[in-house]
Design an enzyme around this catalytic site. Sequence first.
Site, PDB file in Angstrom:
ATOM      1  N   LYS A   1       6.367 -14.418  -6.661  1.00 29.68           N
ATOM      2  CA  LYS A   1       5.312 -13.966  -7.572  1.00 29.68           C
ATOM      3  C   LYS A   1       5.383 -14.829  -8.821  1.00 29.68           C
ATOM      4  CE  LYS A   1       2.081 -10.802  -8.040  1.00 29.68           C
ATOM      5  NZ  LYS A   1       1.219 -10.180  -7.021  1.00 29.68           N
TER       6      LYS A   1
ATOM      7  N   ASP B   1      -4.070 -12.430  -8.582  1.00 29.87           N
ATOM      8  CA  ASP B   1      -3.583 -11.081  -8.906  1.00 29.87           C
ATOM      9  C   ASP B   1      -4.354 -10.697 -10.166  1.00 29.87           C
ATOM     10  OD1 ASP B   1      -1.324  -9.032  -8.172  1.00 29.87           O
ATOM     11  OD2 ASP B   1      -1.158  -9.224 -10.335  1.00 29.87           O
TER      12      ASP B   1
HETATM   13  P1  NDP Z   1      -8.030  -7.478 -11.534  1.00 27.38           P
HETATM   14  O1  NDP Z   1      -7.617  -8.313 -12.697  1.00 27.38           O
HETATM   15  O2  NDP Z   1      -9.176  -7.920 -10.703  1.00 27.38           O
HETATM   16  O3  NDP Z   1      -8.329  -5.981 -12.028  1.00 27.38           O
HETATM   17  C1  NDP Z   1      -7.355  -5.233 -12.687  1.00 27.38           C
HETATM   18  C2  NDP Z   1      -7.985  -3.941 -13.142  1.00 27.38           C
HETATM   19  O4  NDP Z   1      -6.968  -3.087 -13.659  1.00 27.38           O
HETATM   20  C3  NDP Z   1      -8.997  -4.110 -14.255  1.00 27.38           C
HETATM   21  O5  NDP Z   1      -9.955  -3.088 -14.161  1.00 27.38           O
HETATM   22  C4  NDP Z   1      -8.132  -3.929 -15.508  1.00 27.38           C
HETATM   23  O6  NDP Z   1      -8.838  -3.496 -16.654  1.00 27.38           O
HETATM   24  C5  NDP Z   1      -7.186  -2.849 -15.046  1.00 27.38           C
HETATM   25  N1  NDP Z   1      -5.906  -2.989 -15.767  1.00 27.38           N
HETATM   26  C6  NDP Z   1      -5.065  -4.046 -15.750  1.00 27.38           C
HETATM   27  N2  NDP Z   1      -4.008  -3.835 -16.532  1.00 27.38           N
HETATM   28  C7  NDP Z   1      -4.205  -2.611 -17.065  1.00 27.38           C
HETATM   29  C8  NDP Z   1      -3.448  -1.822 -17.960  1.00 27.38           C
HETATM   30  N3  NDP Z   1      -2.292  -2.263 -18.462  1.00 27.38           N
HETATM   31  N4  NDP Z   1      -3.940  -0.593 -18.270  1.00 27.38           N
HETATM   32  C9  NDP Z   1      -5.109  -0.155 -17.731  1.00 27.38           C
HETATM   33  N5  NDP Z   1      -5.867  -0.869 -16.897  1.00 27.38           N
HETATM   34  C10 NDP Z   1      -5.414  -2.072 -16.567  1.00 27.38           C
HETATM   35  O7  NDP Z   1      -6.696  -7.298 -10.632  1.00 27.38           O
HETATM   36  P2  NDP Z   1      -6.599  -6.890  -9.105  1.00 27.38           P
HETATM   37  O8  NDP Z   1      -7.651  -5.914  -8.767  1.00 27.38           O
HETATM   38  O9  NDP Z   1      -6.455  -8.136  -8.312  1.00 27.38           O
HETATM   39  O10 NDP Z   1      -5.156  -6.178  -9.074  1.00 27.38           O
HETATM   40  C11 NDP Z   1      -5.000  -4.783  -9.338  1.00 27.38           C
HETATM   41  C12 NDP Z   1      -3.650  -4.330  -8.820  1.00 27.38           C
HETATM   42  O11 NDP Z   1      -3.569  -4.585  -7.406  1.00 27.38           O
HETATM   43  C13 NDP Z   1      -2.422  -5.013  -9.403  1.00 27.38           C
HETATM   44  O12 NDP Z   1      -1.330  -4.111  -9.441  1.00 27.38           O
HETATM   45  C14 NDP Z   1      -2.118  -6.106  -8.386  1.00 27.38           C
HETATM   46  O13 NDP Z   1      -0.762  -6.541  -8.438  1.00 27.38           O
HETATM   47  C15 NDP Z   1      -2.414  -5.338  -7.109  1.00 27.38           C
HETATM   48  N6  NDP Z   1      -2.678  -6.174  -5.932  1.00 27.38           N
HETATM   49  C16 NDP Z   1      -3.702  -7.073  -5.920  1.00 27.38           C
HETATM   50  C17 NDP Z   1      -3.943  -7.828  -4.800  1.00 27.38           C
HETATM   51  C18 NDP Z   1      -5.125  -8.733  -4.691  1.00 27.38           C
HETATM   52  O14 NDP Z   1      -5.378  -9.226  -3.574  1.00 27.38           O
HETATM   53  N7  NDP Z   1      -5.884  -8.966  -5.757  1.00 27.38           N
HETATM   54  C19 NDP Z   1      -3.047  -7.758  -3.624  1.00 27.38           C
HETATM   55  C20 NDP Z   1      -2.065  -6.690  -3.697  1.00 27.38           C
HETATM   56  C21 NDP Z   1      -1.882  -5.969  -4.836  1.00 27.38           C
HETATM   57  P3  NDP Z   1      -8.991  -4.492 -17.927  1.00 27.38           P
HETATM   58  O15 NDP Z   1      -9.971  -5.524 -17.461  1.00 27.38           O
HETATM   59  O16 NDP Z   1      -9.468  -3.631 -19.022  1.00 27.38           O
HETATM   60  O17 NDP Z   1      -7.604  -5.071 -18.170  1.00 27.38           O
END
Ligand code: NDP
Length: 457
Positions: free
Chosen positions: A138, A178
């Site tokens: 990662k 991510d």
């Molecule tokens: P994105 O950046 O596309 O979206 C993240 C979302 O979560 C946004 O809505 C963001 O809001 C919110 N968010 C992030 N940090 C915080 C925080 N500290 N508090 C509240 N809201 C938060 O990321 P992904 O959708 O790709 O990833 C989401 C999760 O899924 C993560 O844990 C990632 O590790 C996991 N994941 C993702 C994969 C993938 O293929 N993308 C694969 C496997 C797991 P804001 O814009 O306001 O920050």
Amino acid sequence: MSTVTHTLDPDTLPVAVRPAFEAVLRRNPGEPEFHQAVHEVLASIAPVVQEHPHYLEDGILERLVEPERQIIFRVPWMDDNGRVQVNRGYRVQFSSVLGPYKGGLRFHPSVNSSIIKFLGFEQIFKNALTAQGIGGGKGGSDFDPHNRSDGEIMRFCQSFMNELYRHLGEHTDVPAGDIGVGAREIGFLFGQYRKITNRHESGMFTGKGTGWGGAEVRTEATGYGTVYFVQEMLAVRNKSLAGRRVLVSGSGNVALYAIEKAQQLDALPITASDSSGYVVDDAGIDLDLLKEVKEEERLRISVYADRRPSARFVPGRRVWEVPGEIALPCATQNELDGDDASALIRSGVVAVAEGANMPSLPEAVHAFQSAGVLFAPGKAANAGGVATSALEMSQNAARQRWSFADSERKLHHIMQSMHEAAYVAAERYGNPGDYVIGANCAAFVKVADAMIAQGVI
Ligand code: NDP
């Protein structure tokens, strides 16, 4: 976001696995997320090592919790005002015993060694569960892409890759997206790698645009896969998703496509959120509008409610206070605590599946399991993303392109297989229905067997 509140005292672990955890605490002080992830795995695999003590030989556990390599580097770049900014970059190459290091890059101000190590450690087991021949790693940076221009994002990505490129390669280490790293960032990162190395090495990055080596369904895979996993958990108990109210947190890549698949399976997703608060829409989320606001215009979630009469915006709070039957935390780590779990249980939640990595605090997991709520940990439920990345690597290596329908069928099959592996291992090790223990045990056995076969290296 909550912090870890339960004790991570080594004495809470079975004696056999304690030395490995003590080594983690000693070598990684002040890294609570990493401690939390290791503690959960070591607690889960105790039945395996008790039954097969040879897994304690050759330092398997002590080697497993120590990354093979950790890279930390300076990322200097120039903002639109001509000022030099400096961020910190990370890549933790945790285990290559099953294949090249594989795992995403996260750009978010909260990124530090603890976060990257917890994610890299989880990735070893998740990737093993997919059975696609990929190791665990990662990376990321404390860079915040919010409110940055495309030019700033490009210059940051180029500087990041100026250092990272030397550690990557299709047989060495293959990053993906991510939090904060989507199609735009992957394009800039891949472009700089190509420029520096003079190689169009498609297999060195996944999540690429479908016009230049990317795979169909990779964008949708994590969200779709999470919902497929819920579908399996319900199906073996003769239940279905149809008509159920679904609570989704987040509004990024995972959340959007979890909502899409839930709708396709006739469920009713009614929430979405970002770090400013959440929206609840009793008429069901209008996905086109949500994509318009979050994917195309990159605006705050409140704008969805401004444009949708049936929705309201609740600032500064979490979706878990809304009554629902299925909960899909899809935002970030530690976003669902014990109080949230109690609220969900009171409102009749039936199943929880982690689209995000480690979104539930340990006390929340405990509460769900004690109340008989089906609980799918992220390393199984959200593994569809990395599994489809492995399919992208296969297509790149074979210079092939599979159709959307074909790729989705493969993803569905992989999610069914992972559910089966976790389900069977939970029964095998005396905890039927416990997908945390099942996923950890099934994955651990694969990784440990490969480590034993490959010797002490
Ligand atoms: P994105 O950046 O596309 O979206 C993240 C979302 O979560 C946004 O809505 C963001 O809001 C919110 N968010 C992030 N940090 C915080 C925080 N500290 N508090 C509240 N809201 C938060 O990321 P992904 O959708 O790709 O990833 C989401 C999760 O899924 C993560 O844990 C990632 O590790 C996991 N994941 C993702 C994969 C993938 O293929 N993308 C694969 C496997 C797991 P804001 O814009 O306001 O920050």
